[in-house]
Each structure stands twice: as C-alpha cells, then as structure tokens.
Design a protein around this motif. Structure first.
Motif, short mmCIF file in Angstrom:
data_model
loop_
_atom_site.label_atom_id
_atom_site.label_comp_id
_atom_site.label_asym_id
_atom_site.label_seq_id
_atom_site.Cartn_x
_atom_site.Cartn_y
_atom_site.Cartn_z
N LEU A 43 -169.45 3.06 33.07
CA LEU A 43 -168.46 3.19 34.32
C LEU A 43 -169.11 2.51 35.48
O LEU A 43 -170.34 2.38 35.73
N ILE A 44 -168.21 2.34 36.46
CA ILE A 44 -168.75 1.94 37.70
C ILE A 44 -168.14 2.79 38.63
O ILE A 44 -166.96 2.85 38.74
N ALA A 45 -168.74 3.22 39.86
CA ALA A 45 -168.20 4.03 40.79
C ALA A 45 -168.61 3.44 42.08
O ALA A 45 -169.98 2.99 42.37
N LEU A 46 -167.45 3.15 43.14
CA LEU A 46 -167.71 2.49 44.20
C LEU A 46 -167.36 3.38 45.18
O LEU A 46 -166.42 4.17 45.27
N GLU A 47 -168.24 3.17 46.33
CA GLU A 47 -168.15 4.01 47.62
C GLU A 47 -168.16 3.23 49.04
O GLU A 47 -169.05 2.34 49.00
N ASN A 48 -167.00 3.15 49.47
CA ASN A 48 -166.63 2.64 50.57
C ASN A 48 -166.75 0.84 50.65
O ASN A 48 -167.36 0.10 51.49
N LEU A 49 -166.40 0.41 49.33
CA LEU A 49 -166.46 -1.12 49.24
C LEU A 49 -165.37 -1.70 50.07
O LEU A 49 -164.11 -1.34 49.93
N GLN A 50 -165.66 -2.58 50.79
CA GLN A 50 -164.57 -3.22 52.00
C GLN A 50 -163.96 -4.49 51.46
O GLN A 50 -163.09 -5.01 51.96
N ASP A 51 -164.83 -5.36 50.59
CA ASP A 51 -164.62 -6.77 50.49
C ASP A 51 -163.72 -6.91 49.34
O ASP A 51 -163.90 -6.71 48.17
N PRO A 52 -162.40 -7.45 49.67
CA PRO A 52 -161.47 -7.76 48.50
C PRO A 52 -162.29 -8.69 47.32
O PRO A 52 -161.86 -8.31 46.27
N GLY A 53 -162.66 -9.61 47.67
CA GLY A 53 -163.40 -10.57 46.79
C GLY A 53 -164.62 -9.82 45.73
O GLY A 53 -164.40 -10.23 44.74
N ASN A 54 -165.22 -8.87 46.54
CA ASN A 54 -166.24 -8.15 45.85
C ASN A 54 -165.62 -7.11 44.59
O ASN A 54 -166.20 -7.29 43.61
N LEU A 55 -164.41 -6.56 45.23
CA LEU A 55 -163.68 -5.66 44.14
C LEU A 55 -163.22 -6.54 43.06
O LEU A 55 -163.34 -6.14 41.76
N GLY A 56 -162.33 -7.45 43.49
CA GLY A 56 -161.95 -8.35 42.20
C GLY A 56 -162.85 -8.96 41.41
O GLY A 56 -162.58 -9.01 40.05
N THR A 57 -164.13 -9.50 41.79
CA THR A 57 -164.97 -10.04 41.03
C THR A 57 -165.60 -8.80 40.20
O THR A 57 -166.11 -8.99 39.04
N ILE A 58 -165.78 -7.69 40.56
CA ILE A 58 -166.54 -6.47 40.20
C ILE A 58 -165.44 -6.18 38.78
O ILE A 58 -165.83 -5.95 37.64
N LEU A 59 -163.88 -6.08 38.99
CA LEU A 59 -163.03 -5.82 37.99
C LEU A 59 -163.14 -6.97 36.84
O LEU A 59 -163.23 -6.54 35.54
N ARG A 60 -163.25 -8.18 37.18
CA ARG A 60 -163.45 -9.21 36.23
C ARG A 60 -164.85 -9.19 35.44
O ARG A 60 -164.67 -9.33 34.26
N THR A 61 -165.62 -8.95 36.17
CA THR A 61 -167.00 -8.89 35.48
C THR A 61 -167.07 -7.68 34.47
O THR A 61 -167.82 -7.68 33.48
N ALA A 62 -166.45 -6.58 35.04
CA ALA A 62 -166.34 -5.12 34.31
C ALA A 62 -165.68 -5.39 32.91
O ALA A 62 -166.21 -4.99 31.89
N GLU A 63 -164.67 -6.17 33.13
CA GLU A 63 -164.22 -6.60 31.69
C GLU A 63 -164.82 -7.20 30.62
O GLU A 63 -164.91 -7.00 29.60
N GLY A 64 -165.66 -8.35 31.13
CA GLY A 64 -166.70 -8.91 30.32
C GLY A 64 -167.70 -8.31 29.76
O GLY A 64 -168.15 -8.62 28.74
N ALA A 65 -168.16 -7.39 30.61
CA ALA A 65 -169.41 -6.68 30.17
C ALA A 65 -168.86 -5.14 29.31
O ALA A 65 -170.09 -4.43 29.01
N GLY A 66 -167.66 -5.11 29.14
CA GLY A 66 -167.34 -4.04 28.52
C GLY A 66 -167.16 -2.47 29.10
O GLY A 66 -167.49 -1.57 28.71
N VAL A 67 -166.89 -2.68 30.60
CA VAL A 67 -166.89 -1.42 31.27
C VAL A 67 -165.52 -0.68 30.65
O VAL A 67 -164.45 -1.26 30.68
N THR A 68 -165.68 0.62 30.70
CA THR A 68 -164.44 1.44 30.40
C THR A 68 -163.72 2.05 31.30
O THR A 68 -162.57 2.24 31.35
N GLY A 69 -164.17 2.02 32.74
CA GLY A 69 -163.24 2.30 33.89
C GLY A 69 -164.33 2.15 35.09
O GLY A 69 -165.31 2.27 35.06
N ILE A 70 -163.41 2.11 36.41
CA ILE A 70 -163.95 2.06 37.50
C ILE A 70 -163.24 3.16 38.41
O ILE A 70 -162.13 3.39 38.62
#
Length: 292
Positions: free
Chosen positions: A141-168
């Motif tokens: 899992l990844i837990a995000l606190e007060n993440l503000q940048d849209p590009g950061n969140l989108g990149t985290i989702l894309r990388t999460a899929e590649g790394a096998g993350v089960t949820g955010i």
C-alpha cells in the motif's frame, strides 16, 4: 458537428473539466487522448467527443459503433486541458472503492471494477494477492498525507501499478484524483489501481494495521535506510506533503521510520520519486523471494 463554443454541451464539458464540485455531483470525470479512450472500460464510458480533424484521420478507432460527438477543431481546443489537443475526450463514470479493497483483489474485470467487494485473497488465506495483472506476495500500500501536486499523484498511481501496489489511501488534504492533470499523468492506471479517500487518515492507518499491514514512514530523520528493511509481508509506505513531509502525528503511527540516503547537498526527493524508490524496492524483494 458542434461548431459553437456557446453550445450547452460544450459549456457543460468545460465545467466538468474545471470544477471538482461539478464532477463529484454528477459522479463523472474527464479523460483526454487516444490511449485513455482505448483503455476506458466500456461500461464506464458515458460520452465521447472528438475533433473534426482527428475523426477524419482516425475514423477506424470508432468503428465499434460507440456513439461520438464531433466538435470543430476550434471548439475542441476550448474544451481541451492541453496546449496540444489530442483529438478525443471522454466523460467517464467515477470509481468507488472501499477501504478493504486496498488489501488486494482478484484480477480486475469489467464487471467488478470499482465495486466494494470486501473479501480479498489475502484475508481469505491465499498468499498471492493480485491487482490488475500484477501479482504481489502480500498487500502493498501507499498512504498519502496532504499531497498537493496533481503530477505527483498521477505519477504515483502509474508507478504503483507497475510495482504491484494493491491500493492507495489518500488523506483528506490530498489533491483531487479526478483533476485532469492527475488523470493525464496516470496514463490509464486510474482504471486499474484501487484508491480510497479517507475522512480520517490515522484511524484508517490503524484499521489496516489490524489487518496485518506494517507501516513505514519515509522521513528525513528515519532511523534505518529504506533498503535494509524486509517488505515481504503486508506493507505500506507513508508519504507526506511535498514541502512539509508527514505530520508528526501521522509519522508516529509508523511501525518503522526509514530514510533514503542522500549524497551532495540534496535534502530530500520529490514525493513521487521517493514513493517510486520505496515501492520498487518492495517489488524487488518480493520477486527475489519468489525465486528462492
């Protein structure tokens, strides 16, 4: 073909692109580009708008009979969120996951994507959870606190899929996941990675700990280098705000604080870069464990 920016549907589309309130009230979001169009689950696709020139050039894309609305190139430019419009824009139904969905699911299908299915492979005693087509040995899992940048969140989702993350898990102060810039940065992963906005981040971190998840806080004062910890069990990473990091109260909930060693005068990494390093280290360890 719609040729006026005063058209009611065009005005409506602009409001959906610009305003989170409009998107949430109608339970939809907007995607742009041929890749996003091709990957949109058919049962979630509500409307498709295309530019006149794109339709002439890529008419075969729409041979499946799905209805489309053609806009003049000038009108399409007015609804596009990019400087160089890609010619196709979709209105898509939002996803609604539950907290337990983050723990790992059976392979996502068109019939169950975005549902609140609570029984997971991990909770059922299966040692191999799956998210989309990626397999992991336990929930990640990844837990995000007060993440503000849209590009950061989108990149985290894309990388999460590649790394096998089960949820955010996203705290209340995080950027809207349906922001067009977030959607564009996910490159389609928005359709396949479960996510959940919590009203109480610390409460839900503790709830997931009770399900077996160990939390690791990425922190400048972390006591252990990130690559000296085993992540082969159910694990989750806490990532904080781009400039302030994690709040002390949230960091205190971690089972272990970890750091990413730095050279030179660099103090920290971009949030999405840090998250990528951590989840791919977990991915590396889990792949190596399977080989033994």
């Amino acid at each position: 073909m719609i040729t006026s920016t005063s058209n009611a549907r065009v005005k409506d589309l602009i409001q959906l692109r610009k305003k989170a309130k409009e998107r949430n009230e109608r339970d939809v979001f907007v995607t742009e580009g041929p890749k996003m169009f091709r990957e949109t689950p058919s049962e979630r696709l509500l409307e498709t708008f295309i530019s006149e020139s794109f339709y002439r050039k890529e008419k075969k894309l729409f041979d499946d009979g799905r209805p489309v609305t053609v806009l003049s190139d000038r009108v399409f430019e007015s609804v596009s969120d990019t400087r160089t419009p890609q010619g196709v824009l979709c209105v898509v139904r939002q996803f609604h996951y539950q907290l337990e969905d983050l723990m790992g699911r059976r392979p996502a299908t068109a019939s169950d994507a975005g549902t609140s299915r609570a029984i997971t492979a991990f909770e059922a005693g299966d040692s191999m959870c799956q998210t989309g087509t990626a397999k992991v040995s336990a929930p990640l899992l990844i837990a995000l606190e007060n993440l503000q940048d849209p590009g950061n969140l989108g990149t985290i989702l894309r990388t999460a899929e590649g790394a096998g993350v089960t949820g955010i898990l996203l705290g209340p102060g995080c950027v809207d996941i349906y922001n067009p810039k977030v959607i564009r940065s996910t490159m389609g992963s928005i359709y396949r990675v479960p996510f959940y906005y919590t009203e109480d981040l610390r409460r839900d971190l503790q709830a997931l700990r009770q399900k077996g998840v160990r939390w690791y806080a990425a922190h400048l004062e972390g006591s252990v280098p990130y690559d000296e910890i085993s992540y082969n069990g159910p694990a989750g990473f806490l990532i904080g705000n781009e400039s302030r990091g994690l709040t002390p109260e949230t960091a205190a909930l971690a089972d272990q604080s970890i750091r990413i060693p730095m050279c030179g005068q660099v103090e920290s990494l971009n949030a999405s870069v840090a998250a990528s390093l951590l989840i791919y280290e977990a991915n590396r360890q889990r792949r190596n464990a399977k080989k033994k």
